[in-house]
Write an enzyme that holds these catalytic residues in place. Structure first.
Site, mmCIF file in Angstrom:
data_model
loop_
_atom_site.group_PDB
_atom_site.id
_atom_site.type_symbol
_atom_site.label_atom_id
_atom_site.label_comp_id
_atom_site.label_asym_id
_atom_site.label_seq_id
_atom_site.Cartn_x
_atom_site.Cartn_y
_atom_site.Cartn_z
ATOM 1 C CB CYS A 6 70.131 56.977 -0.354
ATOM 2 S SG CYS A 6 71.100 58.238 0.487
ATOM 3 C CE1 TYR A 16 68.436 61.822 5.535
ATOM 4 C CE2 TYR A 16 69.038 59.775 4.436
ATOM 5 C CZ TYR A 16 68.144 60.507 5.197
ATOM 6 O OH TYR A 16 66.974 59.939 5.609
ATOM 7 C CB CYS A 55 75.280 61.137 -5.038
ATOM 8 S SG CYS A 55 73.840 62.075 -4.462
HETATM 9 N N1 DGL Z 1 70.884 60.665 -2.913
HETATM 10 C C1 DGL Z 1 71.770 60.441 -1.852
HETATM 11 C C2 DGL Z 1 72.952 59.569 -2.188
HETATM 12 O O1 DGL Z 1 72.843 58.745 -3.060
HETATM 13 C C3 DGL Z 1 71.958 61.491 -0.787
HETATM 14 C C4 DGL Z 1 72.086 62.922 -1.172
HETATM 15 C C5 DGL Z 1 71.988 63.808 0.052
HETATM 16 O O2 DGL Z 1 70.954 63.780 0.705
HETATM 17 O O3 DGL Z 1 72.977 64.507 0.341
HETATM 18 O O4 DGL Z 1 73.974 59.622 -1.595
#
Ligand code: DGL
Length: 265
Positions: free
Chosen positions: A70, A39, A182
């Site tokens: 996330c 994402y 993240c």
């Molecule tokens: N695990 C995700 C977060 O905490 C997103 C990582 C991604 O899909 O770029 O931001």
């Protein structure tokens, strides 16, 4: 009683693993949006559409509470998710506030690792403006780390070299805390720990998120028990190989010893 955990990919497993330790009497549904991972390098508009599509699929399966495991998805959609769905929803944001508070006495700086998208959204800007009155917070996106994680790349030499390059321009003596903003990043906490000077603390929001989940379930009067830590995995792309990958990643996390050791912390 089934709690849904949602992430773009494997990252949310770092939060789920904490929940399995702390809430062993619940069952879980873990959903990865494999059609759209990562994402963090996409546009806010696109990611918002992916989030609603994916959470919609989870709702069809039946969940009693939702953890948006996330940081990126939380920044984009937590308010609208809460408007649309009436079940308890817990989100995540980089632990900037506690980090700034912890560092106040030492005068050291705080370095926040998060996705590009998280770092450029108004929610992050508002958070930092609110809590960082001394101007001690720096931010660094680590998009390749999400890609490494999705490929189950945990080779110490490769990851060490990656961090060495990324951190080359930072004088680590000036920093007191690194915030993992993240949920993919805690997979690399052990490698980071070895590589960083001992005075730097590494914090993430995982334990806090599970505690908030637990408090919210009580507030909603959702009874405990009834489950026994079963996890059902789902992914938007429905790739059988990814189901195995999720299982494997969860066992890697347990082996890696990156989870919080004690229920007291
Ligand atoms: N695990 C995700 C977060 O905490 C997103 C990582 C991604 O899909 O770029 O931001």
């Amino acid at each position: 009683m089934r709690i849904g955990f949602f992430d773009s990919g494997l990252g949310g497993l770092t939060v789920l693993a904490e929940a399995l330790q702390r809430l062993p009497d619940k069952d879980f549904l873990y959903m990865a949006d494999t059609l759209h991972v990562p994402y963090g390098t996409k546009s806010e508009e696109d990611v918002k559409a992916y989030i609603f599509e994916t959470v919609g699929l989870m709702m069809e399966e039946g969940i009693d509470a939702l953890v948006v495991a996330c940081n990126t998805a939380t920044s984009i959609a937590i308010n609208e998710l809460r408007e649309r769905y009436s079940l308890p929803i817990v989100g995540m944001e980089p632990a900037v506030k506690p980090a700034v508070e912890m560092n106040r006495a030492t005068g050291k700086r705080v370095l926040v690792f998060a996705t590009q998208l998280t770092l450029q959204l108004p929610k992050y800007y508002a958070l930092v403006s609110r809590v960082d009155e001394m101007g001690i917070v720096d931010s660094l996106p680590l998009p390749e780390l999400v890609r490494y994680c999705e490929a189950l790349q945990f080779d110490k030499q490769i990851i060490n070299e990656y961090f060495r390059v990324k951190l080359a321009n930072y004088d680590l003596d000036n920093y007191g805390i690194i915030v993992l903003g993240c949920t993919h990043y805690p997979f690399y906490k052990d490698i980071l720990r070895e590589l960083l000077p001992a005075h730097i603390e590494i914090v993430d929001g995982n334990v806090g998120t599970v505690k908030r989940l637990s408090a919210l379930l009580s507030r909603y009067g959702i009874p405990g028990g009834g489950g026994n830590g079963n996890v059902r995995f789902m992914c938007s792309g429905q790739e059988p190989a990814y189901m195995d990958k999720m299982q494997k990643a969860l066992s890697i996390l347990r082996e890696k010893n990156v989870l919080t050791q004690s229920l007291q912390s």
